[in-house]
Design a protein around this motif. Structure first.
Motif, PDB file in Angstrom:
ATOM      1  N   THR A 139     106.461  83.995  82.769  1.00 58.83           N
ATOM      2  CA  THR A 139     105.646  82.683  83.012  1.00 58.83           C
ATOM      3  C   THR A 139     104.480  82.694  82.269  1.00 58.83           C
ATOM      4  OG1 THR A 139     106.698  82.571  85.218  1.00 58.83           O
ATOM      5  CG2 THR A 139     104.943  81.366  84.862  1.00 58.83           C
ATOM      6  N   PHE A 140     103.849  83.825  82.060  1.00 57.94           N
ATOM      7  CA  PHE A 140     102.611  83.968  81.623  1.00 57.94           C
ATOM      8  C   PHE A 140     102.692  83.766  80.186  1.00 57.94           C
ATOM      9  CE2 PHE A 140     101.086  87.292  85.084  1.00 57.94           C
ATOM     10  CZ  PHE A 140     100.808  86.304  86.106  1.00 57.94           C
ATOM     11  N   LEU A 141     103.714  84.400  79.537  1.00 55.78           N
ATOM     12  CA  LEU A 141     104.112  84.089  78.029  1.00 55.78           C
ATOM     13  C   LEU A 141     104.391  82.827  77.753  1.00 55.78           C
ATOM     14  CD1 LEU A 141     106.659  86.998  77.541  1.00 55.78           C
ATOM     15  CD2 LEU A 141     104.810  86.632  75.911  1.00 55.78           C
ATOM     16  N   THR A 142     104.961  82.074  78.577  1.00 55.33           N
ATOM     17  CA  THR A 142     105.130  80.611  78.297  1.00 55.33           C
ATOM     18  C   THR A 142     103.813  79.778  78.522  1.00 55.33           C
ATOM     19  OG1 THR A 142     107.583  80.815  79.232  1.00 55.33           O
ATOM     20  CG2 THR A 142     106.601  78.764  79.071  1.00 55.33           C
ATOM     21  N   CYS A 143     103.334  80.175  79.392  1.00 54.67           N
ATOM     22  CA  CYS A 143     101.965  79.376  79.736  1.00 54.67           C
ATOM     23  C   CYS A 143     100.983  79.742  78.757  1.00 54.67           C
ATOM     24  CB  CYS A 143     101.332  79.536  81.211  1.00 54.67           C
ATOM     25  SG  CYS A 143     102.512  79.030  82.502  1.00 54.67           S
ATOM     26  N   GLY A 144     100.965  80.940  78.418  1.00 57.29           N
ATOM     27  CA  GLY A 144      99.830  81.581  77.080  1.00 57.29           C
ATOM     28  C   GLY A 144     100.244  80.539  75.794  1.00 57.29           C
ATOM     29  N   VAL A 145     101.624  80.511  75.741  1.00 59.38           N
ATOM     30  CA  VAL A 145     102.077  79.649  74.328  1.00 59.38           C
ATOM     31  C   VAL A 145     102.057  78.281  74.365  1.00 59.38           C
ATOM     32  CG1 VAL A 145     104.100  78.843  72.958  1.00 59.38           C
ATOM     33  CG2 VAL A 145     104.039  81.221  73.647  1.00 59.38           C
TER      34      VAL A 145
END
Length: 166
Positions: A139-145
């Motif tokens: 989720t952090f990866l996706t939100c960061g992207v």
């Protein structure tokens, strides 16, 4: 005018470190809690989302699950380190949304690398039924992207074209 060189503010790098460390800590704290609560096949139905324990021996969408764990660790570790170096070097000249997005990407990737280092697989626990099962780090990866993409679009819109002289 001569004088001492102006030092760059440390705030962008501080933001990078605080966001990355905070998100990484949250992901690393939540994973063992999820493993404990969901052990033995227990499923918590939250309506749109279920908490269901699964493990991913590959990377995104289980790609590469047939590859040896040391190879996956080496590749994902190098990619994560590359993201971290890029984020660190670009932070002084980046906007805060770009820096926060890179911090979230780094934190998510690092949390998954650390999780895989412990037992050769990544712990996943968010299950929608219509999408792959994932974890907080994903989720952090996706939100960061997403944040990085929005920041790039916003920055591109606010930049004024430079005039060139012949």
């Amino acid at each position: 005018m001569t004088g001492t060189p102006v030092s760059r503010p440390r705030r962008p790098r501080r933001l990078l470190l605080v966001v990355a460390a905070g998100l990484l800590a949250v992901a690393l704290i939540i994973d063992p809690i999820a493993r404990h609560i969901l052990a033995g096949g227990r499923i918590l139905d939250l309506g749109v989302l279920e908490l269901r324990l699964t493990y991913n021996t590959g990377v995104a969408f289980s790609m590469g699950s047939q590859l040896p764990t040391p190879l996956l660790l080496a590749v994902t570790g190098l990619i994560t380190a590359g993201v971290g170096v890029y984020a660190w070097r670009s932070a002084p000249t980046s906007t805060w949304p770009t820096t926060a997005g890179l911090a979230a990407i780094f934190a998510g990737a690092a949390a998954n690398v650390i999780d895989r280092t412990l037992d050769g697989k990544v712990t996943d626990y968010f299950h929608t039924g219509w999408f792959a099962t994932f974890n907080l780090a994903d989720t952090f990866l996706t939100c960061g992207v997403a944040l990085l993409f929005i920041a790039m679009l916003t920055e591109a819109r606010t930049e004024t074209p430079k005039e060139t002289t012949p």
